[in-house]
Design an enzyme around this catalytic site. Structure first.
Site, PDB file in Angstrom:
ATOM      1  N   ASP A 172     -68.469 -31.543  32.244  1.00  0.00           N
ATOM      2  CA  ASP A 172     -68.858 -31.022  33.426  1.00  0.00           C
ATOM      3  C   ASP A 172     -70.032 -32.301  33.801  1.00  0.00           C
ATOM      4  OD1 ASP A 172     -71.509 -30.308  32.229  1.00  0.00           O
ATOM      5  OD2 ASP A 172     -71.693 -28.814  33.811  1.00  0.00           O
ATOM      6  N   GLU A 173     -69.985 -33.118  33.477  1.00  0.00           N
ATOM      7  CA  GLU A 173     -71.089 -34.238  33.602  1.00  0.00           C
ATOM      8  C   GLU A 173     -70.672 -35.707  33.369  1.00  0.00           C
ATOM      9  OE1 GLU A 173     -75.362 -34.763  31.104  1.00  0.00           O
ATOM     10  OE2 GLU A 173     -73.920 -33.299  30.549  1.00  0.00           O
TER      11      GLU A 173
HETATM   12  P1  TTP Z   1     -74.556 -27.600  30.948  1.00  0.00           P
HETATM   13  O1  TTP Z   1     -74.338 -28.688  32.149  1.00  0.00           O
HETATM   14  O2  TTP Z   1     -75.387 -27.852  30.079  1.00  0.00           O
HETATM   15  O3  TTP Z   1     -74.930 -26.144  31.492  1.00  0.00           O
HETATM   16  P2  TTP Z   1     -74.360 -25.479  32.831  1.00  0.00           P
HETATM   17  O4  TTP Z   1     -73.386 -26.182  33.640  1.00  0.00           O
HETATM   18  O5  TTP Z   1     -73.827 -24.223  32.361  1.00  0.00           O
HETATM   19  O6  TTP Z   1     -75.612 -25.182  33.635  1.00  0.00           O
HETATM   20  P3  TTP Z   1     -76.386 -26.064  34.523  1.00  0.00           P
HETATM   21  O7  TTP Z   1     -76.304 -25.761  35.924  1.00  0.00           O
HETATM   22  O8  TTP Z   1     -77.784 -26.248  33.750  1.00  0.00           O
HETATM   23  O9  TTP Z   1     -75.816 -27.499  34.452  1.00  0.00           O
HETATM   24  O10 TTP Z   1     -73.239 -27.358  30.194  1.00  0.00           O
HETATM   25  C1  TTP Z   1     -71.976 -27.342  30.505  1.00  0.00           C
HETATM   26  C2  TTP Z   1     -70.935 -26.244  29.874  1.00  0.00           C
HETATM   27  O11 TTP Z   1     -70.942 -26.531  28.777  1.00  0.00           O
HETATM   28  C3  TTP Z   1     -71.589 -25.180  30.183  1.00  0.00           C
HETATM   29  O12 TTP Z   1     -71.317 -24.258  31.485  1.00  0.00           O
HETATM   30  C4  TTP Z   1     -71.091 -24.294  29.044  1.00  0.00           C
HETATM   31  C5  TTP Z   1     -70.890 -25.201  27.674  1.00  0.00           C
HETATM   32  N1  TTP Z   1     -72.035 -25.186  26.743  1.00  0.00           N
HETATM   33  C6  TTP Z   1     -71.831 -24.451  25.674  1.00  0.00           C
HETATM   34  O13 TTP Z   1     -70.667 -23.826  25.540  1.00  0.00           O
HETATM   35  N2  TTP Z   1     -72.941 -24.368  24.830  1.00  0.00           N
HETATM   36  C7  TTP Z   1     -73.894 -25.075  25.216  1.00  0.00           C
HETATM   37  O14 TTP Z   1     -74.848 -24.663  24.207  1.00  0.00           O
HETATM   38  C8  TTP Z   1     -74.240 -25.543  26.191  1.00  0.00           C
HETATM   39  C9  TTP Z   1     -75.503 -26.368  26.623  1.00  0.00           C
HETATM   40  C10 TTP Z   1     -73.285 -26.087  27.229  1.00  0.00           C
HETATM   41 MG    MG Z   2     -73.805 -28.203  34.188  1.00  0.00          MG
END
Ligand code: TTP
Ligand code: MG
Length: 350
Positions: free
Chosen positions: A103-104
């Protein structure tokens, strides 16, 4: 020339996908993963975060903190599907995209004439229009600051960090915000009274070099707003994997095989839908006393069918001597063939 770097990160990604697929969940504390008391939380909606739930938290603890939370099982294939739609939008803008996770990504838009803020708004609009998701966008002149900026106003954020803001904007931030300072280093620094970037800025370069070894130099520069790392376009994912914590520990190989079959089907689906192939299959197990073992096999031909993947995974499992009960089992495929994506004209598609 000053670069124009964008960092994009979807908000509460897995949980937000669950909400777009079931709008009745909107505004509710949605928690993905941790369904069984032994599993861990993957992520949760911002509503659930208010109760102190976060990624990697054991399910039982999340349940305690947020008893009315809506716990949902993880649907990896669906998140991959949505992720692909979102990345397609990035690639239509530029091919200088460096994916960091599902997602990044970093985008280097130095070569584009458009104002980076306009580009950022366009990305947000298109992601919302085409997927219904919100994305946070950070804009700066290097990777470290762009990533810091995307986190600034999450969720649905947008933030520019320009050269004039440095170093003042960094001073009050926690040392944990500095890329390259991990949890352990942060603890050590805190124990000697270093909490903020401002504290860190007072330390001489030699001290940082001694403290962080060969990265001391980079950290010294980074907190002064200097980060020359390039955006490295890479469209290839290095691996695709699935794993699960078993409902009950088991050493029954026939039982474990059922998971491998499910994972093989799952991984194969992803490979086929992306048009990619694999050569290396890895089986991972974690024993009841938390010891991890992995065993891999690399084959001569590229494959993507679940029967082939399962057959190799099953052979690998046979070769593993189980001395303890198994708590977690996983399957990963790596050594992936190239996945070509076409670049369309982003602005033509407005
Ligand atoms: P992130 O971008 O770290 O988190 P997020 O998108 O859920 O929240 P934010 O708004 O803070 O960006 O991670 C992306 C996805 O990766 C998240 O939705 C689920 C997965 N993930 C896991 O499965 N385990 C983990 O420990 C983390 C950090 C993320
Ligand atoms: Mg995220």
């Amino acid at each position: 020339m000053e670069r124009k770097i964008i960092h994009v990160d979807l908000d509460a990604f897995f949980a937000s996908v669950e909400v777009i697929d079931d709008p009745s969940l909107k505004g509710k504390p949605v928690i993905v993963g941790g369904v069984s008391s032994r599993g861990v939380v993957c992520t949760c909606s911002y509503e659930a975060r208010k109760y102190g739930v976060h990624s990697a938290m054991p399910g039982f603890m999340a349940k305690k903190r947020c008893p009315h939370g809506i716990f949902l099982p993880v649907r990896h294939w669906r998140y991959s599907e949505v992720s692909r739609e979102v990345f397609k939008i990035f690639y239509e803008l530029t091919d200088r995209v460096e994916p960091l996770s599902i997602d990044e990504a970093f985008l280097d838009i130095t070569h584009m004439d458009e104002d980076p803020l306009d580009v950022a708004h366009l990305i947000k609009e298109r992601v919302m229009k085409e997927t219904g998701l919100t994305i946070s966008v950070g804009i700066s002149y290097n990777k470290f600051l762009a990533k810091l900026a995307s986190d600034w106003n999450k969720p649905d954020g947008i933030k520019v960090i320009s050269k004039e803001m440095i170093p003042d904007i960094l001073r009050p931030l926690s040392i944990k915000k500095v890329y390259g300072i991990g949890r352990k280093s942060a603890e050590k620094l805190k124990s000697i009274g270093i909490f903020t970037i401002d504290d860190l800025l007072r330390l001489p370069k030699e001290y940082l070099e001694e403290f962080f070894g060969k990265y001391g130099n980079e950290i010294y520069d980074r907190i002064r707003g200097i980060d020359n790392r390039m955006v490295k376009p890479s469209r290839e994912r290095k691996s695709i994997g699935r794993e699960t914590t078993l409902a009950e520990d088991s050493s029954d190989k026939e039982h474990l095989r059922k998971y491998l079959l499910r994972f093989s089907k799952n991984v194969s689906e992803t490979l086929v839908s992306k048009g990619i192939l694999t050569k290396t299959i890895t089986v991972k197990i974690k024993t009841s006393n938390f010891q991890s073992h992995t065993k891999s096999r690399t084959i001569y031909d590229y494959i993507n069918s679940y029967e082939q993947i399962y057959s190799i995974a099953s052979d690998i499992l046979d070769e593993i001597e189980l001395e303890d009960e198994i708590r977690l089992i996983g399957l990963t495929v790596a050594n992936l063939s190239q996945n070509e994506a076409k670049q369309l004209s982003f602005f033509d598609n407005k």
